[in-house]
Design a protein around this motif. Sequence first.
Motif, PDB file in Angstrom:
ATOM      1  N   LYS A  74       0.849  -1.198   0.000  1.00 57.62           N
ATOM      2  CA  LYS A  74       0.000   0.000   0.000  1.00 57.62           C
ATOM      3  C   LYS A  74       0.876   1.236   0.000  1.00 57.62           C
ATOM      4  O   LYS A  74       1.825   1.324   0.766  1.00 57.62           O
ATOM      5  CB  LYS A  74      -0.844   0.026   1.290  1.00 57.62           C
ATOM      6  CG  LYS A  74      -2.265  -0.430   1.111  1.00 57.62           C
ATOM      7  CD  LYS A  74      -3.130   0.069   2.276  1.00 57.62           C
ATOM      8  CE  LYS A  74      -4.581  -0.328   2.076  1.00 57.62           C
ATOM      9  NZ  LYS A  74      -4.996  -1.510   2.803  1.00 57.62           N
ATOM     10  N   GLY A  75       0.563   2.176  -0.877  1.00 54.97           N
ATOM     11  CA  GLY A  75       1.277   3.445  -0.901  1.00 54.97           C
ATOM     12  C   GLY A  75       0.311   4.577  -0.597  1.00 54.97           C
ATOM     13  O   GLY A  75      -0.895   4.426  -0.770  1.00 54.97           O
ATOM     14  N   VAL A  76       0.863   5.702  -0.159  1.00 55.46           N
ATOM     15  CA  VAL A  76       0.032   6.874   0.138  1.00 55.46           C
ATOM     16  C   VAL A  76       0.137   7.856  -1.018  1.00 55.46           C
ATOM     17  O   VAL A  76       1.237   8.178  -1.485  1.00 55.46           O
ATOM     18  CB  VAL A  76       0.462   7.546   1.463  1.00 55.46           C
ATOM     19  CG1 VAL A  76      -0.340   8.819   1.718  1.00 55.46           C
ATOM     20  CG2 VAL A  76       0.267   6.577   2.621  1.00 55.46           C
ATOM     21  N   TRP A  77      -1.013   8.322  -1.486  1.00 58.37           N
ATOM     22  CA  TRP A  77      -1.112   9.279  -2.577  1.00 58.37           C
ATOM     23  C   TRP A  77      -0.160  10.449  -2.337  1.00 58.37           C
ATOM     24  O   TRP A  77      -0.062  10.958  -1.211  1.00 58.37           O
ATOM     25  CB  TRP A  77      -2.565   9.759  -2.650  1.00 58.37           C
ATOM     26  CG  TRP A  77      -2.874  10.703  -3.747  1.00 58.37           C
ATOM     27  CD1 TRP A  77      -2.609  10.542  -5.069  1.00 58.37           C
ATOM     28  CD2 TRP A  77      -3.551  11.968  -3.618  1.00 58.37           C
ATOM     29  NE1 TRP A  77      -3.073  11.625  -5.769  1.00 58.37           N
ATOM     30  CE2 TRP A  77      -3.646  12.510  -4.916  1.00 58.37           C
ATOM     31  CE3 TRP A  77      -4.086  12.675  -2.539  1.00 58.37           C
ATOM     32  CZ2 TRP A  77      -4.259  13.747  -5.157  1.00 58.37           C
ATOM     33  CZ3 TRP A  77      -4.691  13.900  -2.775  1.00 58.37           C
ATOM     34  CH2 TRP A  77      -4.770  14.428  -4.073  1.00 58.37           C
ATOM     35  N   LYS A  78       0.580  10.853  -3.380  1.00 57.09           N
ATOM     36  CA  LYS A  78       1.536  11.969  -3.354  1.00 57.09           C
ATOM     37  C   LYS A  78       2.822  11.647  -2.591  1.00 57.09           C
ATOM     38  O   LYS A  78       3.720  12.475  -2.508  1.00 57.09           O
ATOM     39  CB  LYS A  78       0.909  13.244  -2.778  1.00 57.09           C
ATOM     40  CG  LYS A  78      -0.238  13.808  -3.600  1.00 57.09           C
ATOM     41  CD  LYS A  78       0.255  14.360  -4.918  1.00 57.09           C
ATOM     42  CE  LYS A  78      -0.869  14.922  -5.777  1.00 57.09           C
ATOM     43  NZ  LYS A  78      -0.443  15.115  -7.174  1.00 57.09           N
ATOM     44  N   ASP A  79       2.916  10.453  -1.986  1.00 57.36           N
ATOM     45  CA  ASP A  79       4.119  10.043  -1.284  1.00 57.36           C
ATOM     46  C   ASP A  79       4.988   9.241  -2.259  1.00 57.36           C
ATOM     47  O   ASP A  79       4.611   9.021  -3.393  1.00 57.36           O
ATOM     48  CB  ASP A  79       3.737   9.116  -0.120  1.00 57.36           C
ATOM     49  CG  ASP A  79       4.192   9.690   1.210  1.00 57.36           C
ATOM     50  OD1 ASP A  79       4.961  10.662   1.181  1.00 57.36           O
ATOM     51  OD2 ASP A  79       3.791   9.155   2.249  1.00 57.36           O
ATOM     52  N   SER A  80       6.129   8.743  -1.781  1.00 56.70           N
ATOM     53  CA  SER A  80       6.907   7.836  -2.626  1.00 56.70           C
ATOM     54  C   SER A  80       6.836   6.435  -2.027  1.00 56.70           C
ATOM     55  O   SER A  80       6.489   6.272  -0.859  1.00 56.70           O
ATOM     56  CB  SER A  80       8.354   8.309  -2.719  1.00 56.70           C
ATOM     57  OG  SER A  80       8.914   8.381  -1.434  1.00 56.70           O
ATOM     58  N   ILE A  81       7.152   5.439  -2.838  1.00 59.28           N
ATOM     59  CA  ILE A  81       7.098   4.055  -2.348  1.00 59.28           C
ATOM     60  C   ILE A  81       8.151   3.223  -3.070  1.00 59.28           C
ATOM     61  O   ILE A  81       8.509   3.522  -4.211  1.00 59.28           O
ATOM     62  CB  ILE A  81       5.699   3.436  -2.570  1.00 59.28           C
ATOM     63  CG1 ILE A  81       5.595   2.151  -1.761  1.00 59.28           C
ATOM     64  CG2 ILE A  81       5.433   3.172  -4.051  1.00 59.28           C
ATOM     65  CD1 ILE A  81       4.216   1.695  -1.527  1.00 59.28           C
ATOM     66  N   THR A  82       8.659   2.210  -2.373  1.00 58.18           N
ATOM     67  CA  THR A  82       9.569   1.255  -2.994  1.00 58.18           C
ATOM     68  C   THR A  82       8.839  -0.064  -3.171  1.00 58.18           C
ATOM     69  O   THR A  82       8.280  -0.593  -2.214  1.00 58.18           O
ATOM     70  CB  THR A  82      10.814   1.040  -2.115  1.00 58.18           C
ATOM     71  OG1 THR A  82      11.541   2.275  -2.043  1.00 58.18           O
ATOM     72  CG2 THR A  82      11.728  -0.021  -2.718  1.00 58.18           C
ATOM     73  N   LEU A  83       8.818  -0.573  -4.401  1.00 62.36           N
ATOM     74  CA  LEU A  83       8.265  -1.903  -4.659  1.00 62.36           C
ATOM     75  C   LEU A  83       9.449  -2.868  -4.539  1.00 62.36           C
ATOM     76  O   LEU A  83      10.322  -2.893  -5.416  1.00 62.36           O
ATOM     77  CB  LEU A  83       7.655  -1.981  -6.059  1.00 62.36           C
ATOM     78  CG  LEU A  83       6.521  -0.996  -6.365  1.00 62.36           C
ATOM     79  CD1 LEU A  83       5.983  -1.234  -7.775  1.00 62.36           C
ATOM     80  CD2 LEU A  83       5.397  -1.112  -5.351  1.00 62.36           C
ATOM     81  N   PRO A  84       9.516  -3.651  -3.439  1.00 66.85           N
ATOM     82  CA  PRO A  84      10.703  -4.475  -3.215  1.00 66.85           C
ATOM     83  C   PRO A  84      10.798  -5.638  -4.200  1.00 66.85           C
ATOM     84  O   PRO A  84       9.801  -6.279  -4.518  1.00 66.85           O
ATOM     85  CB  PRO A  84      10.510  -5.000  -1.784  1.00 66.85           C
ATOM     86  CG  PRO A  84       9.447  -4.133  -1.172  1.00 66.85           C
ATOM     87  CD  PRO A  84       8.570  -3.727  -2.313  1.00 66.85           C
ATOM     88  N   CYS A  85      12.018  -5.879  -4.664  1.00 66.27           N
ATOM     89  CA  CYS A  85      12.313  -7.055  -5.477  1.00 66.27           C
ATOM     90  C   CYS A  85      13.801  -7.308  -5.297  1.00 66.27           C
ATOM     91  O   CYS A  85      14.612  -6.395  -5.484  1.00 66.27           O
ATOM     92  CB  CYS A  85      11.982  -6.797  -6.955  1.00 66.27           C
ATOM     93  SG  CYS A  85      12.248  -8.234  -8.011  1.00 66.27           S
ATOM     94  N   ALA A  86      14.167  -8.519  -4.880  1.00 60.57           N
ATOM     95  CA  ALA A  86      15.571  -8.787  -4.575  1.00 60.57           C
ATOM     96  C   ALA A  86      15.903 -10.260  -4.776  1.00 60.57           C
ATOM     97  O   ALA A  86      15.027 -11.116  -4.753  1.00 60.57           O
ATOM     98  CB  ALA A  86      15.880  -8.384  -3.129  1.00 60.57           C
ATOM     99  N   TYR A  87      17.201 -10.511  -4.960  1.00 64.63           N
ATOM    100  CA  TYR A  87      17.680 -11.896  -5.028  1.00 64.63           C
ATOM    101  C   TYR A  87      19.072 -11.945  -4.396  1.00 64.63           C
ATOM    102  O   TYR A  87      19.723 -10.911  -4.211  1.00 64.63           O
ATOM    103  CB  TYR A  87      17.714 -12.410  -6.470  1.00 64.63           C
ATOM    104  CG  TYR A  87      18.666 -11.685  -7.394  1.00 64.63           C
ATOM    105  CD1 TYR A  87      19.996 -12.104  -7.535  1.00 64.63           C
ATOM    106  CD2 TYR A  87      18.242 -10.580  -8.126  1.00 64.63           C
ATOM    107  CE1 TYR A  87      20.868 -11.442  -8.379  1.00 64.63           C
ATOM    108  CE2 TYR A  87      19.116  -9.908  -8.972  1.00 64.63           C
ATOM    109  CZ  TYR A  87      20.426 -10.341  -9.096  1.00 64.63           C
ATOM    110  OH  TYR A  87      21.285  -9.679  -9.940  1.00 64.63           O
TER     111      TYR A  87
END
Length: 196
Positions: free
Chosen positions: A12-25
């Motif tokens: 979940k992200g907040v409108w007008k905020d920034s967010i990181t969509l995690p993806c890692a190996y």
Amino acid sequence: AFLDLSGPSEIKGVWKDSITLPCAYVPVEDLVQQTLAWTVVHDKGSGTIFRRDGSGDHVLLSEYRDRVSSPKDAPGNVSLLILDLEISDRGTYTCQVTWRDSNNSLIAKEITTKLEVVKAAATKPIIRAGELGLTVPAGASTSLTCEASGSPPISYRWFRSAPAGKAELLSSGAELAWPSLRPSDSGAYFCEAQNR
């Protein structure tokens, strides 16, 4: 070699905020990352947002231009950072990585994350007093500032407590200022913060 991408299935992200969509190996010695691609499916259709390959980083969907990036010097971290979230960014995002092994064959893996964008209610505001604090000599100038967080735009209103539990509306705006204080300005003041 056991290569697996990891990341949450929903975020979940907040409108007008920034967010990181995690993806890692976890990097494996004989495998070299060749490409990273982030694709999205949402109301406006689907497409590749971001691609990293031998020629560099490319943002391919115009509505994400200047808003997305992926960490550069963090081996194995292929997360996507999105700035200034829009409601229309909600959708299903896929992180896809390909590696080349020592036999020159390609291995591809992908994971999918669902992004929801929510609006955050205004928080209970705090009041910041001017430099002189809350006890101020007559004739001096001072101000009170109302601050709240939440999804913009946030509007503010200032009131002064009046007898019989009534309140007098003084101004709308985050700051309440007095150019020259009079003894009659003493009293209890409160502010209200509101967003949509």
